[in-house]
Design a protein around this motif. Sequence first.
Motif: not given
Length: 483
Positions: A342, A370-372, A375-376, A482
């Motif tokens: 990140q 995506d870059d989420k 985070v997940h 996503k």
Amino acid sequence: MFDTLSDRLTGVFDRLRGRGALNEQDVREAMREVRVALLEADVALPVARDFIAAVTEKAVGQNVLRSVTPGQQVVKIVNDELVAMLGGEGAAPLNLDVRPPAVIMMVGLQGSGKTTTTAKLGKLIKEKHGKKALMASLDVNRPAAQEQLAVLGEQVSVATLPIVQGQQPVDIARRALESAKLQAVDVLLLDTAGRLHVDEALMAEMKAVAAVATPAEVLLVVDSLTGQDAVNVAQSFSDEVPLTGVVLTRMDGDARGGAALSMRAVTGKPIKFAGTGEKLDAIEAFSPDRVAGRILGMGDVVSLVEKAAESIKEEEAEALAKRMMAGKFDMNDLRTQLRQMQNMGGLGMLAGMLPGMKKAKQAMAQSGMDDKVLVHMDAIIGSMTPKERARPELMNAKRKKRVAAGSGTEVQDVNKLLKMHQEMGRAMKQIRKMGGLKGLGQLFASGGMGGMGGLGGGGAAGGMPGLPGGQIPPDMADLLKKK
């Protein structure tokens, strides 16, 4: 920023490389496609015309057409000409080797990002050059412009000139110079006022300030998202002000990139910096050879290594390597790696810098990634207890259900993350059997990290081991979709 142009050029050159032999007609047809791609990317017509003429002249030579790999030779010529068009090898440094204070004057239209860029440069000069900096706002037209720079100065820990209400730009410049000398400041940054368009008042004001400040650098700040108009703005400023360089902002945006490619040719001045995000450390020296590599899908490993050096502490990296080699890779270690990714810009940024990763990046986009995802994954690990993170094998059905509820994910997502961790652990065991870190190169070359769920390294086929031909494994694609 250059994704569309890069896709078009990659398609053209893939077809060239796929042919065993080339003739002059093949090259000229390919160059016509390249010319259209450049024009669609908002490259100025004279710049595109000169570029194509230079490439074609070299590419139709007998040494190229009769070479063993003519397609590769043409790509190399295009790369070399791109580098030349962008300003030559290596980044153009700031001219700070003058009697202090070295004055850097920031100019440009209103809304181009001058004030934020001034703060970014102040932070860069302080932290990377080790010099004492002072910033001063000369913008008395835009409401709260001076206050904005003062706030940014506090955020980057760089001093700003105290505001005196009613003082005009030339007087502010004089006071800034005197203050810089009294405080033994090395670099003085002057944030000048902008307008919504180029006009005589704007130019007269800048010339008056330059006469007082005698700047070592006059940097034109241009918003990359303005497209072809950015080139016109640069030409106007270049005709009126003694520019020494250009700073392109919003290089992380979805502009077509033509402004960047045209700027050097239009102004005759180097692009010195590129703004790569909203954060105050999101600025980097503009390196023509690296940007050309990204455009042609060759990656930018040097920038990737630099980002890693900035984001990853050496002691932490060594400690993690020892744990991995000792077979002690747990969820805490995986979480550390995810956070480092990140900090380095996320999956898309990293994929774009790796050679041959164009297809993998496209597959990521098509799979809804995506870059989420980072985070997940972090949320899943954060919902585990310390004991579960240290010993993932304790995760039974009841625990997985609790972790999924706590992280806002599904049980199948938890299962896939645990599977990825297990496969990474197996890959580490394989490396140890092959002789520790020395065996890592052999493992990458053989594609032996394919079990890492798509988080492996560059493979020979232009994708990643685990991403044959740039395809995302189904398990990983599901996990990264996503939400």
